[in-house]
Design a protein around this motif. Structure first.
Motif, mmCIF file in Angstrom:
data_model
loop_
_atom_site.group_PDB
_atom_site.id
_atom_site.type_symbol
_atom_site.label_atom_id
_atom_site.label_comp_id
_atom_site.label_asym_id
_atom_site.label_seq_id
_atom_site.Cartn_x
_atom_site.Cartn_y
_atom_site.Cartn_z
ATOM 1 N N VAL A 16 0.802 -1.015 -0.145
ATOM 2 C CA VAL A 16 0.003 0.048 -0.012
ATOM 3 C C VAL A 16 0.990 1.247 0.091
ATOM 4 O O VAL A 16 0.648 2.225 -0.743
ATOM 5 C CB VAL A 16 -1.100 -0.179 1.311
ATOM 6 N N TYR A 17 1.895 1.439 0.679
ATOM 7 C CA TYR A 17 2.780 2.461 0.891
ATOM 8 C C TYR A 17 3.703 2.585 -0.623
ATOM 9 O O TYR A 17 3.761 3.737 -0.959
ATOM 10 C CB TYR A 17 3.792 2.211 1.940
ATOM 11 N N SER A 18 3.882 1.494 -1.024
ATOM 12 C CA SER A 18 4.393 1.381 -2.349
ATOM 13 C C SER A 18 3.510 2.062 -3.588
ATOM 14 O O SER A 18 4.329 3.100 -4.240
ATOM 15 C CB SER A 18 4.894 0.176 -2.827
ATOM 16 N N LEU A 19 2.309 1.921 -3.295
ATOM 17 C CA LEU A 19 1.412 2.625 -4.318
ATOM 18 C C LEU A 19 1.413 4.111 -3.872
ATOM 19 O O LEU A 19 1.303 5.064 -4.898
ATOM 20 C CB LEU A 19 0.122 2.116 -4.054
ATOM 21 N N LEU A 20 1.404 4.521 -2.638
ATOM 22 C CA LEU A 20 1.651 5.926 -2.450
ATOM 23 C C LEU A 20 2.800 6.516 -2.673
ATOM 24 O O LEU A 20 2.837 7.558 -3.361
ATOM 25 C CB LEU A 20 1.430 5.995 -0.885
ATOM 26 N N ALA A 21 3.780 5.940 -2.727
ATOM 27 C CA ALA A 21 5.237 6.409 -3.351
ATOM 28 C C ALA A 21 5.112 6.514 -4.676
ATOM 29 O O ALA A 21 5.702 7.543 -5.106
ATOM 30 C CB ALA A 21 6.298 5.435 -2.698
ATOM 31 N N ILE A 22 4.510 5.588 -5.617
ATOM 32 C CA ILE A 22 4.568 5.311 -6.842
ATOM 33 C C ILE A 22 3.950 6.840 -7.351
ATOM 34 O O ILE A 22 4.171 7.685 -8.175
ATOM 35 C CB ILE A 22 3.723 4.420 -7.515
ATOM 36 N N VAL A 211 -3.708 7.278 -7.770
ATOM 37 C CA VAL A 211 -2.991 5.995 -7.335
ATOM 38 C C VAL A 211 -2.992 5.972 -5.803
ATOM 39 O O VAL A 211 -3.412 4.772 -5.189
ATOM 40 C CB VAL A 211 -1.417 6.088 -7.725
ATOM 41 N N ALA A 212 -2.875 7.167 -5.443
ATOM 42 C CA ALA A 212 -2.913 7.140 -3.698
ATOM 43 C C ALA A 212 -4.450 6.921 -3.422
ATOM 44 O O ALA A 212 -4.382 6.285 -2.340
ATOM 45 C CB ALA A 212 -2.522 8.587 -3.332
ATOM 46 N N GLY A 213 -5.323 7.263 -4.179
ATOM 47 C CA GLY A 213 -6.586 6.802 -3.776
ATOM 48 C C GLY A 213 -6.895 5.452 -4.017
ATOM 49 O O GLY A 213 -7.562 4.730 -3.071
ATOM 50 N N LEU A 214 -6.305 4.769 -4.823
ATOM 51 C CA LEU A 214 -6.385 3.260 -5.124
ATOM 52 C C LEU A 214 -5.636 2.681 -3.795
ATOM 53 O O LEU A 214 -6.226 1.735 -3.339
ATOM 54 C CB LEU A 214 -5.645 2.957 -6.388
ATOM 55 N N ALA A 215 -4.434 3.079 -3.286
ATOM 56 C CA ALA A 215 -4.032 2.685 -2.105
ATOM 57 C C ALA A 215 -5.013 2.853 -0.925
ATOM 58 O O ALA A 215 -5.051 2.080 -0.032
ATOM 59 C CB ALA A 215 -2.808 3.269 -1.704
ATOM 60 N N GLY A 216 -5.514 3.878 -0.869
ATOM 61 C CA GLY A 216 -6.566 4.183 0.161
ATOM 62 C C GLY A 216 -7.601 3.018 0.204
ATOM 63 O O GLY A 216 -8.160 2.646 1.166
#
Lengths: 319, 287, 414, 254
Positions: A16-22, A211-216
């Protein structure tokens, strides 16, 4: 078994953090945009998906949420991604013309506004109370399989990380990314060559926010319950550290940075209570994050996997 | 709804604190040209040093204030020597990110040393006297007077002293000052001393009026930035005006909007201010 | 504070030394906990030790260690208890990894987390079949959750009951119009809503509803808003930090509207922060679970061990630890299932009343049933794992909280 | 045939007039040089023409279209490409990427097509690479195609910038002091290149320049500016012999 479970949970968080970082990397690494609203995009993804996939709950005195749709999880995740992208677009529309550090202040303030609204509009979000009973995707199906749910979710999250990574890597190395990089290097050149800089910035902002939303969304559907305290500005700063540590501009670096941060946090959980200053451990850990940020910026500004040559090019001769 | 004058008074007190704090921030920005996210944590450090001297060592508040202000002036110089000095040629954006790291470090150091929860100075809590239906406390009056004195002092410093004039010149155009032979490194030193001292004072004022918490500065940062930006970043006069405007608006806002959205006033002011008047109230900003 | 922490660590440390031997014994046993072997019994504590509710964990842990001291003297079937402490940081993400870490460490039971993260753990607790006793979650969101089937109890009463106590007392003083103000967070909202609901349900008026934003620099405008609302009594719920600032502004405003405080601040610490004299002079009341029968001896032992009086949730931590240990003794095994099945039997009535681990252990070993009478509460759990007990209304006198009146459990539940 | 028409441009900064009533036309295939002493308003005029400033009054027409209020990028897309006084190569991007960036109408500059590589992206990209190769070889930068532009020498950057502008296939190339900081040898080559381009590709040039010799050598028309206004306009010979220009330069330089 239990150790495997722990690794899976840590792995899911790292994914999940990786998606945020992407998402952060397309903003900062590719486009040079200072985004301090990442926690808000994460929150909007989580809340959108949670609200769409839960029914209205009658729980009496608290949680007077009157909105709920009980839709399939897939619809929630899709909507969470899109809405977060939409919020990114809106925030960017107001402020994308501002200079870098001003943009930082506007995005930070916008994120706090978003959190304030989530915290106080209980009819929509359950407010300060926990929005709970968020369904897990395919839970009943997975339990009939010989794999644990955590393993399934781990694969789901990392599958999405892989897909996102490939897409972003291609986008970044293609003509679209080229324009973003040009904007990062010099707005005026991009303008002079006919690139609609504002539009590209808006797109970059919306895509990263999405992408951050997807992570959320993914996070919300894993942890059963969400509340506003999960979306403090410190989360944004942590992701910043991950991106800088991994190497701004490198998607593999963004993922590595996120994994390192999450693993470090987990490893410190095994420090026994008997060591000196164990009570201060949570704070020492965060102090360490601060030190890492400064030290990396000084000694290795390109991060673990960033491109040092790119950063050095042109600095020797100056203007 | 009738406007209770108490809200206006409260707003003036809060405005004084924001003004003082914004002044320090804007001075630092003027010379060093980056947004120092750690500024709020400088404020908290000043407040905690004073707390240690006053409540923990039992010395009088005046001594504590001097210690907090002086300690933070030294602290700001120390942070510069340890961290910021090595980034002198970096872009404002890199410096901003560096300052996030510094902020993380300081804030959690405070938590590690003094614990995460709030504290008060050793000042008796009692019912405040009232005048024309407005309740005021001795601390509040002192805060307003101290802030006015400080604002006047900084004004004189910037207008009348050589170093102040150099500061203003540097804030207008840093390369120009370098060409004219002003020692910019010494200027930077003075600015950290002044900025750190003012941050410390702002933090102590905040602690006196409210509570001493590790994140007290960080949570006040947005109103302070809002004030700085409303006033035109780098412009001391504007920062003060912006500070009072934000303080009063914020406190009076509870009459019209739910109090849980009180914070939104500063947030909205910041956003709107940046979008409509990027040059600030007086429009003589440096960028 | 610092001293107290240090000594707590010492206790854990002594335990830890004995624990090294047993580590091998724990590894490799099944998912249901390291119940076998002769090594120490791993028990988890998952609580906020940092961030917003960072005061809760240390308070509860100090109380727990009082119990731990005598448990490890007496031992559970020859074994000591070893604590694994994990910080939730008041944040579900940290709570989930903390919980998984404890599960991985194969703890046999857990002293549980606060309201803010517990909904994230309902399902994981069931999945792991890990008996959990929350020592601080008063939230009414938990009223219909808990009991042995869900592996979940709490040793603090529901806010619904506490709210009734406050509401009843206000009505008994002929107050008709109440302003409700609360820290704008999960726990305080829950408590405040219970008070307001009961008060208006009994014919009272609600004059104002004022949330107190966390991290505010002052609550003067909020206090003024409440005064302007014309209420004749104020109900204020928040943790120590927000309460102290609110109290300061309330006193400064010079108002004489009586003020009820929430559960969390009925501590010596709060009196010390705000000042004993001002609190004694002001019309300030609070209510707390009437201390359980074992409170006095607990308090004394807490002072002996930590050089300070117990803080909020200290007694709840003490009770939770004792209940876990007694359940293991009664079941004759320190594993998750045994403890789960034996919590209710050692806590509920019918049986010899005991209030320490030593008493309980000797009764159980003599083959008698016991009814643990706790320090925070008698700990007679209902079917949802919630304790039901009497509540007292208190005020400050000579620097400490003094009982004004007590409502019995019956008065509060019917 | 007029390609660019400038009419009555005026721009003030904080009450100070930078440019006043500047008017001139540029015909297709014409080379126009703008000269003038420091502070004459050349740079402001240049920025007004390229859209980096908006005028207080006046009008700019390009190919018959009013572009006065268009943004720089919109003008660029219509075929007005500019260079910068100090070569603005994108230091952190390789030479080839700098070149490809200038390609107009790239289908791959949409996020999704870029990520998925659809919509003719690859074919277009290949085509542009060929064009870039041709230009880089011409400018003797081909060997450096994978080098970061920031590592190029000053002259190479100048050439790269010219090459990048040509990648955009402009109708009108606006050059901001192209000879500044360039050695005489390179100046000659640049001038030759400009004349070739005019003849072979039918391109039109407008350049602001300090180096009067260079301007006189290749310009069809010279616009002489002083104190924000057009002082003299005509063939190089006419402007050179205009006493007012001489006076302006003498006054300005001393």
């Amino acid at each position: 078994m239990a150790l495997l479970d722990l690794l899976l949970v840590v792995g899911i968080i790292a994914g999940v953090y990786s998606l945020l970082a992407i998402g952060m990397n397309i903003h900062w690494g590719d486009t040079g945009l200072l985004n301090f609203a990442h926690a808000a995009f994460f929150a909007v993804g989580a809340y959108t998906s949670a609200i769409l996939t839960t029914p209205v709950l009658e729980t009496g005195l608290l949680a007077e949420r009157v909105v709920g749709f009980d839709l399939p999880v897939v619809a929630g995740i899709a909507a969470g991604t899109v809405l977060a992208a939409g919020l990114g677009f809106v925030i960017a529309t107001t402020s994308v013309r501002l200079e870098g550090d001003y943009l930082a202040m506007v995005t930070l303030s916008s994120a706090e506004l978003v959190r304030l609204v989530i915290h106080n509009e209980a009819w929509l979000t359950t407010g300060a109370q926990t929005l709970k009973n968020i369904p897990r995707p395919l839970e009943s199906t997975v339990t009939t399989l010989p794999v644990s749910y955590d393993l399934f979710y781990f694969l789901l999250v990392w599958g999405l990380v892989a897909v996102t990574y490939l897409l972003f890597e291609r986008m970044s190395s293609g003509p679209f990314g080229r324009v973003l990089h040009a904007i990062r290097e010099n707005d005026d050149v991009a303008l002079a060559l006919g690139k609609d800089v504002s539009r590209f910035k808006l797109k970059s902002f919306a895509i990263g926010a999405g992408v951050a939303g997807l992570a959320g969304s993914l996070w919300a559907h894993y942890v059963y319950a969400i509340s506003p305290v999960m979306f403090l500005p410190s989360l944004t700063f942590l992701i910043w550290t991950a991106v800088i540590l991994g190497g701004a501009g490198s998607y593999a670096g963004a993922i590595l940075g996120a994994v390192v941060i999450v693993v470090l946090r987990q490893v410190t959980r095994f420090i026994p209570g008997s060591v000196p200053f164990a009570d201060q451990l949570p704070y020492i850990r965060l102090m360490f994050v601060g030190v890492v940020l400064v030290v990396v910026l000084y000694y290795r500004p390109e991060g673990l996997l960033g491109n040092a040559q790119r950063l050095q090019a042109g600095t020797s001769e100056g203007e | 709804m009738v406007l209770d004058p108490q809200f206006v008074w409260n707003g003036i007190v809060v405005g004084s604190i924001i003004s003082v704090s914004a002044l320090g921030l804007t001075l630092i920005f003027g010379i060093l040209n980056f947004i120092n996210i750690a500024y709020g944590d400088y404020m908290a450090t000043g407040a905690y040093i004073a707390f240690a001297v006053n409540a923990q060592m039992g010395l009088p508040l005046v001594v504590a204030i001097a210690a907090g202000v002086g300690g933070m002036a030294a602290g700001a110089v120390l942070v510069d020597k340890v961290v910021f000095e090595h980034f002198r040629t970096s872009s404002p954006v890199t410096l901003l990110i560096v300052s996030i790291g510094v902020a993380f470090f300081i804030r959690n150091l405070i938590r590690a040393v003094w614990g995460p929860s709030g504290n008060f100075y050793d000042v008796p809590i009692e019912a405040n006297p009232s005048l024309f239906g407005v309740r005021y406390s001795v601390e509040q009056v002192s805060i307003i007077i101290a802030s006015l004195l400080l604002l006047a002092a900084v004004y004189v410093l910037l207008r009348r002293t050589r170093i102040g004039i150099a500061m203003r010149a540097a804030s207008d155009d840093r390369t120009l000052t370098r060409i004219r032979g002003v020692d910019t490194e010494r200027l930077v030193l003075y600015v950290w001393i002044a900025g750190g001292a003012i941050a410390g004072l702002g933090g102590i004022m905040l602690g006196l009026d409210a509570q001493i918490r590790p994140n007290m500065g960080f949570t006040t940062l947005i109103p302070i930035f809002a004030a700085t930006i409303l006033g035109g970043i780098g412009d001391p006069k504007g920062a003060v005006a912006g500070g009072f405007a934000i303080g009063i608006l914020q406190e009076v806002s509870v009459v019209v909007i739910p109090s849980e959205y009180k914070f939104a006033v500063a947030l909205a002011a910041l956003i709107i201010g940046l979008l409509l008047r990027p040059d600030g109230l007086f429009g003589e900003a440096t960028r | 504070m610092v001293d107290g922490r240090f000594s707590r660590r010492q206790v854990v440390k002594t335990v830890g030394v004995g624990g090294i031997v047993g580590l091998a014994g724990c590894a490799g046993s099944g998912g249901s906990g390291g119940g076998s072997g002769d090594g120490p019994i791993p028990v988890g504590t998952l609580a906020p030790f940092s961030q917003g509710l960072g005061w809760v964990g240390p308070n509860a842990a100090r109380g727990r260690d009082v119990a731990l001291q005598s448990i490890n003297e007496e031992t559970i079937m020859g074994r000591e208890v070893e604590i694994n402490e994990q910080d939730t940081e008041t944040n579900p993400q940290a709570a989930v990894s903390g919980f998984t870490t404890l599960n991985e460490a194969e703890v046999v039971a857990m002293l549980g987390p606060s309201s803010s993260v517990i909904p994230n753990l309902f399902q994981p607790i069931r999945d792991a079949q890990l008996p959990t006793l929350s020592v601080s979650a008063g939230t009414i969101q938990m009223d219909d959750v808990g009991g042995p089937e869900e592996y979940l109890w709490r040793t603090v009463p529901s806010d619904a009951i506490a709210g009734r106590a406050q509401g009843q007392y206000a009505l008994s003083q002929d107050f008709t119009s109440m302003a409700v103000t609360y820290k704008n967070d999960k726990g305080s909202q829950s408590f405040s809503a219970s008070v307001a609901d009961y008060f208006t349900g009994q014919g009272g008026d609600q004059a104002a509803d004022v949330p107190l934003e966390n991290n505010a620099d002052s609550y003067r405008s909020e206090v003024q808003e409440i005064i302007d609302s014309g209420a004749d009594v104020i109900s204020m719920t928040a943790g120590t930090e927000v309460s102290a600032l609110f109290m300061q502004n309330y006193i400064q405003a010079g108002t004489d509207i009586p003020l009820f405080l929430g559960n969390d601040v009925l501590t010596p610490d709060f009196i010390e922060r705000v000042g004993a004299d001002v609190l004694a002079e002001s019309p300030v009341f609070g209510q707390a679970p009437a201390p359980g029968p074992a409170f006095d001896q607990f308090e004394q032992r807490h002072r002996d061990l930590h050089d300070e009086a117990p803080g909020t949730f200290g007694a709840a931590g003490y009770d939770a630890m004792n209940l876990i240990a007694l359940a293991a003794v009664r079941g004759g095994a320190a594993d998750r299932q045994t403890i789960t099945q034996n919590i209710n039997p050692v806590a509920r009535p019918d049986g010899t009343e005991v209030s320490t681990f030593a008493e309980g252990k000797s009764e159980l070993e003599a083959g008698n049933e016991i009814n643990y009478q706790g320090a925070s509460n008698p700990q007679n759990f209902d079917q949802n794992g919630d304790p039901v007990g009497p509540f007292s209304v208190l005020e400050v006198e000579d620097g400490s909280w003094v009982k004004l009146t007590t409502f019995s459990a019956d008065e509060l539940t019917t | 045939m007029t390609l660019l028409s400038v009419d009555g441009l005026r721009k003030t900064f904080g009450g100070i007039v930078a440019v006043e009533d500047v008017s001139f036309d540029v015909d297709r295939k014409e080379i126009v040089g703008v000269i003038g002493p420091n502070g004459a308003g050349k740079s402001t005029t240049f920025r007004l023409l390229t859209g980096f400033h908006t005028p207080d009054a006046g009008r700019v027409e390009f190919a018959g279209e009013d572009v006065t209020d268009l943004s720089p990028d919109a003008r660029a897309r219509r075929g007005m490409i500019r260079t910068f006084q100090i070569a603005q190569e994108l230091t952190g991007m390789p030479v080839m990427q700098n070149m490809l960036l200038a390609a107009q109408g790239h289908p791959g500059e949409r996020a999704l097509t870029s990520a998925l590589g659809v919509g003719g992206t690859d074919a277009f990209e290949a085509e542009q690479r060929d064009r870039a190769e041709e230009l880089l070889k011409l400018l003797e930068l081909w060997e450096l195609r994978d080098e970061y532009a920031g590592n190029l020498s000053g002259g190479q950057r100048k050439l790269l910038e010219l090459g990048r502008s040509l990648m955009a296939d402009p109708d009108l190339l606006l050059l901001d002091e192209p000879m500044a900081g360039v050695n005489p040898d390179l100046t000659d080559r640049l001038l030759e290149r400009i004349l070739d381009l005019r003849d072979q590709r039918d391109m039109t040039f407008l350049f602001v320049e300090h180096d009067i010799d260079a301007v006189m050598r290749i310009s069809d028309t010279v616009v002489g500016m002083h104190n924000g206004a057009v002082l003299s306009m005509g063939s190089p010979a006419e402007v050179q012999s205009d006493d007012r220009m001489l006076e302006a330069y003498l006054g300005g330089e001393i």
